[in-house]
Design an enzyme around this catalytic site. Sequence first.
Site, PDB file in Angstrom:
ATOM      1  N   HIS A  74      -1.240 -27.078   9.817  1.00  0.00           N
ATOM      2  CA  HIS A  74      -1.106 -28.502   9.511  1.00  0.00           C
ATOM      3  C   HIS A  74      -1.768 -29.357  10.589  1.00  0.00           C
ATOM      4  CE1 HIS A  74       1.458 -28.004   6.029  1.00  0.00           C
ATOM      5  NE2 HIS A  74       2.199 -27.154   6.702  1.00  0.00           N
ATOM      6  N   GLU A  95      11.234 -25.970  11.181  1.00  0.00           N
ATOM      7  CA  GLU A  95      10.695 -25.885   9.831  1.00  0.00           C
ATOM      8  C   GLU A  95       9.272 -26.433   9.854  1.00  0.00           C
ATOM      9  OE1 GLU A  95      12.591 -28.608   7.018  1.00  0.00           O
ATOM     10  OE2 GLU A  95      13.499 -29.662   8.703  1.00  0.00           O
ATOM     11  N   CYS A 125      -2.213  -3.946  -7.296  1.00  0.00           N
ATOM     12  CA  CYS A 125      -1.188  -2.989  -7.747  1.00  0.00           C
ATOM     13  C   CYS A 125       0.093  -3.092  -6.931  1.00  0.00           C
ATOM     14  CB  CYS A 125      -1.734  -1.570  -7.743  1.00  0.00           C
ATOM     15  SG  CYS A 125      -1.672  -0.734  -6.141  1.00  0.00           S
TER      16      CYS A 125
END
Length: 480
Positions: free
Chosen positions: A49, A339, A439
């Site tokens: 960010h 956070e 997969c």
Amino acid sequence: MYDIIVIGAGVVGTCVARELSKYQANVCVIDKADDVASGTSKANSGIVHAGYDCKPGTLMAKLNVRGNELLYQLAEELDFPIKKNGSLIVCTIESERGKLDVLLDQANANGVPDARIVERDELLEMEPNLTPNAVAALYVPTGGIICPFNLAIAMGENAAVNGVEFKFETEVKNIVKKDGYYELDTNKGVLETKAVVNAAGVYADVMHNMVSDKKMKIVARKGEYLLMDKELGDYFKATIFPLPGPMGKGVLTAPTIHGNMFVGPSATDIEDKEGVNTTQEIIDDLVQKASASHLTKDRLPMNKVITSFAGLRAHEEHHEFIVEEVADAPGFFDAAGIESPGLTSSPAIAEMLVGLIQDKYNFPKNENFIAKRKGIVHMEDLSMEEKNEMIKKNPQYGNIVCRCEMVTEGEIVDAINRPIGARSLDGVKRRTRQGMGRCQAGFCTPRTMEILSRELGIPMTEITKKGEGSNMLVGKIKED
């Protein structure tokens, strides 16, 4: 007795460990998981960010911008992948255009370089797959993408080379303040230390509340994601955000550092600090939010989704980083409420926290500090000539184990035998991308287990997915 114990081996804990290893201190990192980056750090957006959306004057804004600067420097020193692809915050409703000006003002106030408003024509030229409803966007060129695993692994490996000890599958049950030190009661016995760094993610409040009368509350905010096949990896060049809302930056769409594309995250506050299950309702909502009415020109093809996953963010009620020595617990340092933009901020958080520790303890410098680290060689990234040279030196690099991601036996062996090397299937996956392709480990798991068994010198029945209690096999059908 240790000088410092760091609780938590996520991106913050490993960054703190690496920063501490620049000094002559007896440091140990402990984590209840079997590897680094196994909690909040393992399942997030992987976005670097820029710092445009943090409230000016906050610690979060300061450390976001500083962390952005540091990450690009550290990628050079420690050889982990990062890409400055830029961020676009897209407005799709004319009446909300003014919010872009607010974000631009914040970016300028926070010292984010080169941010500007991009008008519709230029925007659609930059990103042809954006919704035609796009009005304008804030363009922030210092935004980027990164692999959170690789950051924590690189920091942890470099810290270990510089003398930091790591203890995994070590869970803190209680912390007792003693006269001038702390006693940590763990499932592996009692550990003593002069100082503690609390980098425990969603459990940071639990650790803090053991030693302080001023209680803290961390809420686990669950974010769910969709990961798309590499066929869609170039759908967008930049990271595409909507205008942010009250629960965060919103559902974004972006390429990953490894060439996939993802959509997410959702944002749901939950009580369960281990609640990383995904739900069909939320997945359907993610698809809808990334459809033509939101960010993408066309509805995303669901047959290109190769997996969904969820992660937890450590949300503190004031939405601010807590990086400080606890007032009523001398020698106990919090790195809590980390956070978003915590991933980007992690090296700056470490820089600040270790500065506080040094102010208190003044450890002498480690004159033998090794600043450089070389990552795992990924054969898929090499030229044909380079591949041939690697195979000549070590034929294991010619044996492909994971066909989806083209991971070789040599890469897996390297991942196991490095400092704080892989000890489980998830550990190998994080370091090499074995099992992360179409997969999802459907074909390569048995061979990887054989390599783990051989290199670690343990029977196949002791191979786990992610540490104790996750054994892949329970026994043999018939004895040899």
